[in-house]
Write a protein that holds these residues in place. Structure first.
Motif, PDB file in Angstrom:
ATOM      1  N   LEU B  60       0.791  -1.344  -0.129  1.00 26.59           N
ATOM      2  CA  LEU B  60       0.037   0.024   0.162  1.00 26.59           C
ATOM      3  C   LEU B  60       0.900   1.300   0.030  1.00 26.59           C
ATOM      4  CD1 LEU B  60      -2.360  -2.319   0.805  1.00 26.59           C
ATOM      5  CD2 LEU B  60      -3.345   0.105   2.050  1.00 26.59           C
ATOM      6  N   ASP B  61       2.012   1.025  -0.160  1.00 28.08           N
ATOM      7  CA  ASP B  61       3.133   2.475  -0.261  1.00 28.08           C
ATOM      8  C   ASP B  61       2.837   3.053   1.249  1.00 28.08           C
ATOM      9  OD1 ASP B  61       3.966   2.143  -2.703  1.00 28.08           O
ATOM     10  OD2 ASP B  61       2.139   2.568  -3.437  1.00 28.08           O
ATOM     11  N   LEU B  62       2.727   2.449   2.379  1.00 32.24           N
ATOM     12  CA  LEU B  62       2.562   3.184   3.463  1.00 32.24           C
ATOM     13  C   LEU B  62       4.014   3.005   4.154  1.00 32.24           C
ATOM     14  CD1 LEU B  62      -0.375   1.287   5.008  1.00 32.24           C
ATOM     15  CD2 LEU B  62      -0.366   3.654   4.810  1.00 32.24           C
ATOM     16  N   PRO B  63       4.554   3.867   5.082  1.00 34.27           N
ATOM     17  CA  PRO B  63       5.733   3.858   5.589  1.00 34.27           C
ATOM     18  C   PRO B  63       5.784   2.649   6.283  1.00 34.27           C
ATOM     19  CG  PRO B  63       4.486   5.911   6.241  1.00 34.27           C
ATOM     20  CD  PRO B  63       3.479   4.919   5.599  1.00 34.27           C
ATOM     21  N   GLU B  64       7.134   2.058   6.387  1.00 33.00           N
ATOM     22  CA  GLU B  64       7.409   0.929   6.919  1.00 33.00           C
ATOM     23  C   GLU B  64       7.103   0.807   8.510  1.00 33.00           C
ATOM     24  OE1 GLU B  64      11.677  -0.431   6.205  1.00 33.00           O
ATOM     25  OE2 GLU B  64      11.133  -2.102   7.560  1.00 33.00           O
ATOM     26  N   TRP B 145      -1.940  -3.346  -8.115  1.00 32.24           N
ATOM     27  CA  TRP B 145      -2.781  -2.345  -7.477  1.00 32.24           C
ATOM     28  C   TRP B 145      -4.140  -2.759  -7.122  1.00 32.24           C
ATOM     29  CZ3 TRP B 145      -0.712  -2.638 -12.484  1.00 32.24           C
ATOM     30  CH2 TRP B 145      -1.774  -2.823 -13.568  1.00 32.24           C
ATOM     31  N   LEU B 146      -4.550  -3.751  -7.379  1.00 28.40           N
ATOM     32  CA  LEU B 146      -5.781  -4.584  -7.008  1.00 28.40           C
ATOM     33  C   LEU B 146      -5.550  -5.089  -5.257  1.00 28.40           C
ATOM     34  CD1 LEU B 146      -7.201  -6.128  -9.973  1.00 28.40           C
ATOM     35  CD2 LEU B 146      -7.728  -4.021  -8.948  1.00 28.40           C
ATOM     36  N   LEU B 147      -4.147  -5.004  -4.827  1.00 29.38           N
ATOM     37  CA  LEU B 147      -3.873  -5.031  -3.494  1.00 29.38           C
ATOM     38  C   LEU B 147      -4.328  -6.618  -2.995  1.00 29.38           C
ATOM     39  CD1 LEU B 147      -4.990  -1.642  -1.640  1.00 29.38           C
ATOM     40  CD2 LEU B 147      -2.759  -2.308  -2.872  1.00 29.38           C
ATOM     41  N   LEU B 148      -4.523  -7.490  -3.876  1.00 33.33           N
ATOM     42  CA  LEU B 148      -5.203  -8.740  -3.461  1.00 33.33           C
ATOM     43  C   LEU B 148      -3.989  -9.502  -2.723  1.00 33.33           C
ATOM     44  CD1 LEU B 148      -6.126  -9.931  -7.065  1.00 33.33           C
ATOM     45  CD2 LEU B 148      -7.679  -9.538  -5.075  1.00 33.33           C
ATOM     46  N   GLY B 149      -4.274 -10.080  -1.453  1.00 35.16           N
ATOM     47  CA  GLY B 149      -3.147 -10.483  -0.898  1.00 35.16           C
ATOM     48  C   GLY B 149      -2.610  -9.430   0.437  1.00 35.16           C
ATOM     49  N   ALA B 150      -3.015  -8.325   0.209  1.00 35.75           N
ATOM     50  CA  ALA B 150      -2.631  -7.257   1.404  1.00 35.75           C
ATOM     51  C   ALA B 150      -3.810  -7.231   2.286  1.00 35.75           C
ATOM     52  CB  ALA B 150      -2.621  -5.888   0.670  1.00 35.75           C
TER      53      ALA B 150
END
Lengths: 282, 282
Positions: B60-64, B145-150
């Motif tokens: 998700l391009d969030l900070p680590e 970009w569908l974030l499947l598996g996040a």
């Protein structure tokens, strides 16, 4: 600037915390929303927005929204707005607090300044990339539990698509289905102009029925244009006299570049349609 | 019972509001989470959970995520827990406040009593329906970009699937892909036993890599069982000696009914594997 009012009419400080950590809107993205454009004190397409809110609520098995209360709180935020003459009004409705189901949904309206990036795209147009949404056009009817066409708070994928566009040097996205047909933008509808006819894909393929798209169509019809709601192919995104994204805050935004390729100038068509849209409200 | 602590170590009243309405976790389902099982004061599979949190953040391009801070806050919630000997520990990490991007992510840990319905399913098993998830197994790699598996906060569809199951008289769901292959449950992984071999589908098809599934596999391997991570077909859901859902709070839950059809009794296999799973922690 921001103005916040809860559905019960409580005007509240938007910088204060109001939401519990176990609100299902936060914990599960379990809720719905609408974004209404307010211009010169008037909410545009409020009736279609509230109808769509009710439709989304039904798709998510949420309690039927209190239409009059939403109208009241809309008025209240507008009456308290002292910012720009146009602003975005968000209506948010979640399933409420997990540990207190009897408390009912969390519901509020918030007025927000429109993002500078959106205003710039209105003026100058936008570069768009097409991204595979991974669904087929029959899925929405086959699998209603996927909530395709509900305006859900679970917008993580829509936000991720925007980041992917930025990585590719573009400002927005058009999703395509697995058969190549055109779906929608992450927060907009797709409109194509060809001659004096406007086209947009049908909501039955699993996209949101567009409130602004419908207003643009009404405006164009007044000018004698034809309008068609029918499936569009990826080829249609190039074979046209103008490609646009429509949404409440975007109004009608011209796409000037598609997947890195500059499109023919559609400024004149855009100007005509943008005026037709504004004239709906004058 | 609930115990809430923010990532900075502030122990907080879980019944008070802490979240602003424009937190992107609420407004856009834009954030991630983990649910860890705590038993007798010990968090199970904390390392794999924190690894998966970091993996979701990256998707998700969030900070680590600050690994040490999450370990500390986990300990803090556990030390303040005075409820049942087993509880669920949620770790929640959102993109933060839209109007204050410099404030960084919203991050908290919350201990929660495990739902009675989950405990009953652990004991008695559960009826499951299969639901079309509308995606093909290659989509996750094709369209990140569908974030499947996040493990995203945008879980609206997962919640809707649970309501669809209830409408069909079942307690849980197994999602299938468009080619009929088995994916996962809305909040669990699928495990099949056949002879002395366990099977689960690979995460590459767009599902969450299971922390509990991995623990069950380790436990079974200690008993001399074989384990295989390979694609499963819808037929495999019937052709086996035991069908199970695995998740932190469910542990290993036996599926006794599939799409309205009672499955052969797998209680003995379940008992052996449930013990193997518990023995991992003894």
């Amino acid at each position: 600037m921001r103005v916040l009012a809860f559905l019960d009419g409580t005007l509240s400080d938007p910088d204060a915390p109001w939401i519990r950590v176990d609100d299902l809107g936060l914990m599960r993205g379990d809720g719905i929303f609408e974004t209404v454009l307010v211009a010169d004190g008037k909410p545009r397409e409020l009736r279609p927005h509230l109808d769509r809110l009710a439709r989304s609520a039904s798709m998510l098995d949420l309690p039927e929204p209190d239409d009059e209360a939403w109208q009241r709180v809309t008025r209240q935020v507008i009456d308290n707005w002292t910012g720009d003459r146009e602003f975005a009004l968000k209506l948010v409705y979640t399933r409420g607090i997990e540990s207190a189901p009897d408390a009912g949904p969390t519901a509020f309206a918030m007025g927000l300044t429109i993002d500078e990036k959106i205003l710039r795209a209105r003026r100058d147009g936008v570069a768009v990339v097409t991204l595979d949404r991974g669904i087929d056009p029959g899925l929405a009817e086959r699998a209603p539990w996927l909530l395709l066409g509900a305006k859900s708070l679970s917008y993580g994928v829509n936000m991720a698509a925007g980041r992917e566009a930025a990585r590719r040097g573009a400002g927005d996205v058009i999703f395509t289905a697995t058969d190549g047909s055109v779906l929608e933008g992450p927060t907009s509808n797709v409109i194509i102009a060809r001659g004096h006819t406007l086209y947009t894909p049908p909501a039955t393929i699993g996209i949101l029925p567009g409130t602004t798209q419908a207003a643009v169509f009404r405006g164009a019809e007044r000018l004698g244009w034809s309008t068609r709601i029918e499936p569009l192919s990826a080829a249609d995104l190039r074979d046209n006299d103008g490609l646009f994204l429509a949404s409440s805050v975007r109004k009608l935004t011209r796409v000037h570049t598609l997947d890195g390729e500059q499109l023919p100038d559609s400024s004149a068509v855009h100007a005509e349609l943008a005026k037709a849209y504004e004239d709906v409200y004058s």
